[in-house]
Design a protein around this motif. Structure first.
Motif: not given
Length: 412
Positions: A332-356
């Protein structure tokens, strides 16, 4: 921008990507359309048992919305970190020591120069980037990088002003060095994340070597730590070890292996951290001031050789458990919590870049526990180095490598 043909995530088959990748879990929340099998299907490296239900291989979830994925820009040279500029453009670091700006139309700027020399051997180079909360007025930029400091190298924090013509960094200065320097090209960390008071969290790695590894537990060393620094690179007043003899006052938490993800929860304000494990044992942690996160005393992974690490224990009094871990790893590399309105179902979900893992991890979190996991962009087979939420609520990702791409994910 070139559109990539991508199946809607609702139709994506959840398959393991790569031998040293992913993970799973066990029970999504009320916003999901179904409870699926864990996304990880490969055999774990160890027989270690999780400390609590749902700590690994949680149930899978699926995004309901269709995804439109575009290549916004390509030709980035080993991109590593990125940040939104106030006007909607994105500032991206390149491992070799330059920065680039990607316009809203996808135009890639010439390399921005003027930064101090970096050592880009191995895992080193120009790493993460952050802009000052008052960037619109002062144009200040901060970056982490690997610096040559005899007898080895270390993770450093730089600061400078983006010139009016955006071709160089002016007045570049090194404002913090994570000492001691060590002769290794591995495990520098490093992510940068602002707190609400305008101070910086900065993460470091423990430099990987069996000799340096124990320093993750030592409070007189900045290796294997989350640090809390002012805009001038000084310890933040109120840091947990500010008045402890023999301890570095900039330390915020310790016992980390190689932290390449930091993200702030948009509602609770909690700092979350993502770090590489060895062979198994990638971790997601909720960071609390002064806490010990265990490495290398406790781990859910093995040495790369397959040997057990230390006493081969996963729990110890006084040491924090990861909220979630993967075995096998996703890197796992960079990460961000989602707080936008484009994807309401993603609200407060954590997104992480996976290298391998070659995908974007989506973790559904409820009451500080992971309750669902999804893999996005698996079919594109890209090593994802960093993720970022755009001003319009879209999700951006940069791919690793000599011809790095900036991807944008929007709702169809």
């Amino acid at each position: 921008m070139r559109t990539i043909a991508l199946l809607s995530v609702a139709t994506v088959i959840f398959v393991a990507c790569q031998s040293n990748s992913p993970d799973h879990a066990s029970t999504p929340d009320e916003h999901q359309d179904s409870t699926l099998s864990p996304v990880e299907t490969k055999k774990p490296n160890t027989t270690y048992k999780p400390a609590f239900e749902g700590q690994t291989r949680i149930a899978g979830v699926r995004t309901k919305a269709g995804l439109d994925v575009k290549v916004v820009a390509e030709g980035l040279r080993n991109p590593w970190g990125m940040v939104n500029l106030p006007d909607g453009r994105i500032l991206i670091t390149e491992k070799g020591g330059t920065m680039r700006i990607v316009s809203t139309s996808g135009q890639l700027s010439a390399p921005i120069t003027g930064l101090p020399p970096v050592n880009d051997s191995g895992q080193g180079g120009l790493l993460d980037v952050a802009i000052d909360p008052d960037f619109s007025q002062n144009r200040l930029v901060y970056w982490s990088f690997s610096q040559n400091v005899p007898p080895g190298t270390l993770t450093a924090l730089g600061k400078g002003k983006l010139s009016a013509d955006e071709q160089r960094i002016e007045g570049a200065a090194v404002i913090y060095q994570a000492k001691p320097a060590f002769n290794s090209s591995l495990h520098y960390g490093s992510r940068l994340e602002w707190d609400k008071q305008g101070n910086l969290f900065m993460s470091t790695g423990e430099r990987s070597d069996i000799v340096s590894r124990p320093q993750a537990q030592q409070l007189n060393s900045a290796l294997g730590k989350v640090l809390h620094l002012t805009k001038d690179g000084k310890p933040v007043a109120g840091n947990p070890f500010m008045n402890k003899d023999g301890a570095l006052p900039e330390i915020y938490s310790y016992g980390h292996r190689n932290v390449q993800g930091l993200a702030t929860h948009p509602e609770t304000g909690d700092l979350w951290e993502i770090e590489f494990g060895p062979r198994g044992g990638d971790e997601v942690n909720r960071i609390q001031a002064g806490k010990d996160y265990g490495w290398p005393e406790i781990t859910y992974g093995l040495e790369y050789s397959g040997e057990r690490i230390g006493k081969a224990i996963t729990q110890k009094e006084g040491m924090e458990q990861p909220v979630y871990y993967w075995d096998p790893v996703v890197s796992p590399s960079g990460a961000v919590f989602y707080s936008g309105n484009m994807f309401p179902e993603w609200k407060n979900n954590l997104f992480i870049g996976a290298l391998s893992g070659m995908h974007i991890v989506r973790l559904v979190i409820k009451d500080n526990k992971v309750v669902g996991e999804e893999r996005l962009l698996e079919d594109m087979k890209n090593r994802i180095r960093d993720v970022l939420q755009g001003p319009d609520g879209s999700l951006y990702a940069i791919t690793d490598g000599g011809n790095g791409k900036l991807l944008q994910i929007r709702s169809k």
